[in-house]
Write an enzyme that holds these catalytic residues in place. Sequence first.
Site, mmCIF file in Angstrom:
data_model
loop_
_atom_site.group_PDB
_atom_site.id
_atom_site.type_symbol
_atom_site.label_atom_id
_atom_site.label_comp_id
_atom_site.label_asym_id
_atom_site.label_seq_id
_atom_site.Cartn_x
_atom_site.Cartn_y
_atom_site.Cartn_z
ATOM 1 N N GLU A 68 12.508 -27.065 17.372
ATOM 2 C CA GLU A 68 13.667 -27.518 18.139
ATOM 3 C C GLU A 68 13.315 -28.910 18.632
ATOM 4 O O GLU A 68 12.370 -29.077 19.392
ATOM 5 C CB GLU A 68 13.938 -26.547 19.290
ATOM 6 C CG GLU A 68 15.364 -26.635 19.784
ATOM 7 C CD GLU A 68 15.444 -27.375 21.077
ATOM 8 O OE1 GLU A 68 15.560 -28.615 21.015
ATOM 9 O OE2 GLU A 68 15.374 -26.743 22.127
ATOM 10 N N CYS A 103 17.334 -30.798 26.060
ATOM 11 C CA CYS A 103 17.527 -31.275 24.692
ATOM 12 C C CYS A 103 19.008 -31.432 24.359
ATOM 13 O O CYS A 103 19.382 -32.212 23.496
ATOM 14 C CB CYS A 103 16.881 -30.307 23.713
ATOM 15 S SG CYS A 103 15.144 -30.094 24.081
ATOM 16 N N GLU A 119 17.350 -40.325 22.517
ATOM 17 C CA GLU A 119 17.300 -39.326 23.567
ATOM 18 C C GLU A 119 16.463 -39.874 24.710
ATOM 19 O O GLU A 119 15.247 -39.997 24.620
ATOM 20 C CB GLU A 119 16.695 -38.036 23.033
ATOM 21 C CG GLU A 119 16.750 -36.960 24.078
ATOM 22 C CD GLU A 119 16.645 -35.568 23.503
ATOM 23 O OE1 GLU A 119 16.161 -35.422 22.384
ATOM 24 O OE2 GLU A 119 17.050 -34.627 24.201
ATOM 25 N N LYS A 168 0.549 -22.420 23.986
ATOM 26 C CA LYS A 168 -0.020 -23.654 24.563
ATOM 27 C C LYS A 168 1.086 -24.328 25.367
ATOM 28 O O LYS A 168 2.000 -24.925 24.812
ATOM 29 C CB LYS A 168 -0.511 -24.572 23.431
ATOM 30 C CG LYS A 168 -1.712 -25.440 23.793
ATOM 31 C CD LYS A 168 -1.464 -26.472 24.861
ATOM 32 C CE LYS A 168 -0.963 -27.790 24.278
ATOM 33 N NZ LYS A 168 -0.683 -28.766 25.352
#
Lengths: 130, 508
Positions: B264, B303, B404, B190
Site C-alpha cells: 500500500e 495515504c 503526496e 517491524k
Amino acid sequence: MTPRVLVTEKAKNTIDTLRKRFGTDLMFHQSGGCCDGSSPMCFEKGDFKVGGSDIWLGKIHDCDFFMSKDQFEYWKHTQLTVDITPGRGSSFSIEIPMGIRFMIHSRLFTDEEFQDLSPVKEAEEAIQSE
Amino acid sequence: MTTTTLSQSKPVDRPEIKEQYEHFIGGEWVAPSSGEYFENISPIDGKPFSKAARGNKEDIDKAIEAAHKAFPSWSKTSAANRSKLLNKIADIIEENQEHLARVETIDNGKALRETRAADLPLVIDHFRYFASVIRADESSISEHDEHTVSIALHEPLGVVGQIIPWNFPLLMATWKIAPALAAGCCTVVKPAEQTPTSIMVLMELIADVLPPGVLNVVTGFGPEAGKPLATSPRLAKVSFTGETTTGRLIMQYASENLVPVTMELGGKSPNIFMKSVADADDEFFDKAVEGAVMFALNQGEICTCPSRILVHEDIYDVFMEKVIERTNAIKLGHPLAEDTMMGAQASNDQYEKVLSYLKIGKDEGAELLCGGEKADLNSGLENGYYIRPTIFKGHNKMRIFQEEIFGPVVCVTTFKSTEEALEIANDTMYGLGAGLWSRDAHELYQVPRAIQAGRVWVNCYNTYPAHAPFGGYKKSGFGRENHLMMLDHYRQTKNMLISYDKNKMGFF
C-alpha cells in the site's frame, strides 16, 4: 549548463561518512508516495535495481541520482538540492540510523536556465556508460 | 491571513510509559542482541519519552525462528480457537482503550480526539471482524463428473513479515496482524522507527493471549531491521505500507525469494464536488464542506488524504468560502488536550518536508488561501512539529498537486464539466482514494466508476470500516485490506483432485 540536482556541504559530509562506513559507492533514488515518500533514498550502489522506468538526473558528490520517469514529468521544472535534517525517516535509506534524514529542497528553474539544463539519461544507459 | 485557532483545554494526564522496551520474540521480552536502544521522540514537544530496542539481523532471525517453531501448531489451531483469541485481544484493547489512546497520541503526535474516536475503536473492531469472518469462512468443492471431485481448501502461507507505517501505528499494525493471524499465519512485525512504542505497550497487555512465537515484534531502523526482514528467504510473504522506492525495493527482494507481497503505497486523492452540492444551503452542503476539510484529519498523514479539491467553477466561491472558514476554525494545541482538533506532524523530517512543500507551492505561483506556515505554539510545545492547515489554489500540473505531501495541505482547482473533472482526477501516478460529492443519482454511480482508484468515497470521506475492501490502483499498490478478501493474501489454495472411479484411464 545548469545541473538538475545539487547537494549541500552537510549532505556531502554525510555521504562521505556513509561511503567510509559501508566501504562502497552509493546511489540515490527519489521516492514518491506516503509516509517517508517524496524523500531521496540513499542505498549502497546497485542495491536498488533501476530499470527502464527510471531516469538519471545526474551525479551528486559522485553518486548517481535517479527518479521514476512518470514522477520526473512533474518534477522536471524544478532544481533539487539534497540536504539533511535531523529525523528518523522510515525506509531502508542507509543514513537513518545516524538520526538524520536526506531531504529535498526544490527551486523553480528560471526560463533562461530551463533552456540549458544538464541532460538526463535513461537509467540503464547511465549505468552502462560508467 | 487569519490567526491560528487555539485549543483552550488543559492536556489530560500523561499515561505511564516505561523507560525502554525490548523486542517481543517467542512470547518473551528479549533484549536487542546489540545491547543498543534508541530514543523515541514525541512529536508533541520534540523530547524523548521512551527508548526502543535497536534491532538487527540477529534479532530478526531470532523472531523468524520463533515464528517457524509456532507455525506447525498455530496453523492447525481450529478457526473457533483462533477466533476466540482474536476476540480476547479485542476485549483487552477495549478495556485499556483510554490508556492506549493516550500512548498513541504521545507516540505519533495526533490529537487525542482522534485516537479516542477513530484509531482505537477501529483497532478493536478490526480484530473482532477477522475473528468473525473465519467462523463463516468455507472452502469450495465441485463435482467435475460423477467420479471426480475437486476440493479447494485454504492453507495458511506460513511465516510472514509485516512492515508497519507510523501514521496510524496501532491501526496499521492491526490491519496486517489481524488477517494474518486469522488466516493461520505466524508473523514478524517491524514497526516504524518513529513510532515504536505504542505497539509494545499493546504487546505488554496481550503478551499471554497467543501461543509463543505466533506474533513477534522487533523494533529498529529500516536498513538494520527492516531490510533483513524483507530479504529473509525464510518468509512466505512480505506485507508493506509505505512509499514507492521502498515498495520497489521490497518487491525486488521478494522476487529473489519468489514470494508474494502486498503493498500500500500512498496516493494523491481527488475530492470532487459537483455543481449540485451547492443547490441548497442545508445539512448536506454542510457535510460536503466537512468532507473537503477532511484533508486535515490526522494532520494530513493519511495515504488517502483528500489532498486535491476539484470543485465546479460555478460553486467555487460559495463553497470555498465555507471550506476556508471551517479550516481556519481547526483548533491547534496540545494533542492531549480534549478540544485540540489537529496535533503535530509525526517527526521532524516529516515537518521539514511539509514546510518545503509550502515553499514549493508559493514558488510555483499557487495562491495561498489560508495557513501556509508553521504554527508557532507555546507553553512547552515550542519544539513540537505543528503546521497550520493550508489551502492552496492552483492547477493540477503543479508539484503540490502531484506529490503526496503527507501534511495538512490541500490544493484546490476548478472544473467546468464532468469530463474535465475526471481528466484532472485521473491525472496522477496514484489511485488509492477519491471522493465524489453530488446530489445527482446518475453522477453518484457513473463518476466513481470512471475514477481510477481502489476506494471512492461517495458523499463521505476517510471512513475506514472493516468489511469495505481497501487498496490501490496504479502506483498505489495492490492487495485489499480491511476485508475478508485479505485472508486470501495470507493463504494458499490446496486443491485435492479426487477420483472415485475404480477403472483405469486406459493410456498405459
